[in-house]
Write a protein that holds these residues in place. Structure first.
Motif, mmCIF file in Angstrom:
data_model
loop_
_atom_site.group_PDB
_atom_site.id
_atom_site.type_symbol
_atom_site.label_atom_id
_atom_site.label_comp_id
_atom_site.label_asym_id
_atom_site.label_seq_id
_atom_site.Cartn_x
_atom_site.Cartn_y
_atom_site.Cartn_z
ATOM 1 N N ARG A 145 0.707 -1.202 -0.036
ATOM 2 C CA ARG A 145 -0.080 0.038 0.093
ATOM 3 C C ARG A 145 0.731 1.302 -0.070
ATOM 4 O O ARG A 145 0.396 2.322 0.264
ATOM 5 N N PRO A 146 1.869 1.463 -0.351
ATOM 6 C CA PRO A 146 2.716 2.740 -0.509
ATOM 7 C C PRO A 146 2.183 3.751 -1.535
ATOM 8 O O PRO A 146 2.045 4.859 -0.951
ATOM 9 N N ALA A 147 1.469 3.284 -2.458
ATOM 10 C CA ALA A 147 0.711 4.207 -3.309
ATOM 11 C C ALA A 147 -0.531 4.945 -2.687
ATOM 12 O O ALA A 147 -0.707 6.026 -3.034
ATOM 13 N N ALA A 148 -1.147 3.970 -1.883
ATOM 14 C CA ALA A 148 -2.398 4.707 -1.382
ATOM 15 C C ALA A 148 -1.816 5.784 -0.212
ATOM 16 O O ALA A 148 -2.595 6.705 -0.122
ATOM 17 N N ARG A 149 -0.607 5.546 0.353
ATOM 18 C CA ARG A 149 -0.228 6.776 1.442
ATOM 19 C C ARG A 149 0.023 8.002 0.421
ATOM 20 O O ARG A 149 -0.418 8.975 0.950
ATOM 21 N N ASN A 150 0.738 7.817 -0.709
ATOM 22 C CA ASN A 150 1.137 9.029 -1.478
ATOM 23 C C ASN A 150 -0.063 9.716 -2.019
ATOM 24 O O ASN A 150 -0.161 10.854 -2.193
ATOM 25 N N ARG A 151 -0.945 8.836 -2.295
ATOM 26 C CA ARG A 151 -2.451 9.419 -2.728
ATOM 27 C C ARG A 151 -3.005 10.311 -1.702
ATOM 28 O O ARG A 151 -3.633 11.354 -1.818
ATOM 29 N N HIS A 152 -2.948 9.661 -0.431
ATOM 30 C CA HIS A 152 -3.422 10.322 0.664
ATOM 31 C C HIS A 152 -2.922 11.565 0.876
ATOM 32 O O HIS A 152 -3.692 12.695 1.205
ATOM 33 N N ALA A 153 -1.406 11.748 0.650
ATOM 34 C CA ALA A 153 -0.821 12.971 1.172
ATOM 35 C C ALA A 153 -1.018 13.842 0.027
ATOM 36 O O ALA A 153 -1.103 15.077 0.356
ATOM 37 N N LEU A 154 -1.194 13.483 -1.243
ATOM 38 C CA LEU A 154 -1.716 14.459 -2.229
ATOM 39 C C LEU A 154 -2.958 15.070 -2.109
ATOM 40 O O LEU A 154 -2.925 16.364 -2.318
ATOM 41 N N ARG A 155 -3.757 14.059 -1.809
ATOM 42 C CA ARG A 155 -5.119 14.764 -1.449
ATOM 43 C C ARG A 155 -5.069 15.781 -0.115
ATOM 44 O O ARG A 155 -5.775 16.819 -0.503
ATOM 45 N N SER A 156 -4.358 15.523 0.664
ATOM 46 C CA SER A 156 -4.248 16.621 1.647
ATOM 47 C C SER A 156 -3.818 17.582 1.388
ATOM 48 O O SER A 156 -4.089 18.567 1.780
ATOM 49 N N ARG A 157 -2.703 17.451 0.627
ATOM 50 C CA ARG A 157 -1.843 18.722 0.486
ATOM 51 C C ARG A 157 -2.902 19.676 -0.572
ATOM 52 O O ARG A 157 -2.876 20.922 -0.470
ATOM 53 N N LEU A 158 -3.573 18.923 -1.504
ATOM 54 C CA LEU A 158 -4.319 19.559 -2.498
ATOM 55 C C LEU A 158 -5.366 20.276 -1.878
ATOM 56 O O LEU A 158 -5.929 21.359 -1.846
ATOM 57 N N GLY A 159 -6.048 19.555 -0.784
ATOM 58 C CA GLY A 159 -7.143 20.108 0.117
ATOM 59 C C GLY A 159 -6.867 21.384 0.815
ATOM 60 O O GLY A 159 -7.452 22.471 0.805
ATOM 61 N N TRP A 160 -5.659 21.399 1.411
ATOM 62 C CA TRP A 160 -5.309 22.532 2.215
ATOM 63 C C TRP A 160 -4.894 23.830 1.358
ATOM 64 O O TRP A 160 -4.928 24.760 1.732
ATOM 65 N N THR A 161 -4.420 23.352 -0.003
ATOM 66 C CA THR A 161 -3.890 24.581 -0.740
ATOM 67 C C THR A 161 -5.366 24.988 -1.339
ATOM 68 O O THR A 161 -5.282 26.427 -1.331
ATOM 69 N N LEU A 162 -6.652 24.372 -1.397
ATOM 70 C CA LEU A 162 -7.615 24.980 -2.089
ATOM 71 C C LEU A 162 -8.260 25.838 -0.681
ATOM 72 O O LEU A 162 -8.786 26.954 -0.874
ATOM 73 N N VAL A 163 -7.899 25.477 0.624
ATOM 74 C CA VAL A 163 -8.262 26.213 1.612
ATOM 75 C C VAL A 163 -7.580 27.316 1.618
ATOM 76 O O VAL A 163 -8.420 28.446 1.937
ATOM 77 N N GLU A 164 -6.354 27.388 1.490
ATOM 78 C CA GLU A 164 -5.607 28.703 1.604
ATOM 79 C C GLU A 164 -6.035 29.772 0.305
ATOM 80 O O GLU A 164 -6.210 30.768 0.773
ATOM 81 N N VAL A 165 -6.309 29.020 -0.739
ATOM 82 C CA VAL A 165 -6.970 30.179 -1.888
ATOM 83 C C VAL A 165 -8.122 30.655 -1.616
ATOM 84 O O VAL A 165 -8.304 31.838 -1.846
ATOM 85 N N GLY A 166 -8.920 29.875 -1.114
ATOM 86 C CA GLY A 166 -10.431 30.210 -0.634
ATOM 87 C C GLY A 166 -10.050 31.272 0.377
ATOM 88 O O GLY A 166 -10.698 32.287 0.293
#
Length: 59
Positions: A24-45
């Motif tokens: 499952r290392p790919a699943a952890r990378n997807r989760h990290a990417l999703r989290s980073r993208l989410g916080w970036t969208l919060v910052e932009v908003g």
């Protein structure tokens, strides 16, 4: 519980965890990417919501 049974269960669970970690290392990378993208969208908003000149001025 008898110590031998406890040790056998421990080894079995450790083997399961090692196998899961290998798969499952790919699943952890997807989760990290999703989290980073989410916080970036919060910052932009937040930046869009608090543009210069829109903040309330206290007198």
């Amino acid at each position: 519980m008898h110590p031998d049974i406890h040790l056998t269960l421990h080894h079995a669970r450790a083997a399961e965890l090692r196998a899961e970690a290998d798969v499952r290392p790919a699943a952890r990378n997807r989760h990290a990417l999703r989290s980073r993208l989410g916080w970036t969208l919060v910052e932009v908003g937040l930046r869009l919501a608090t543009r210069p000149g829109t903040a309330a001025v206290a007198h």
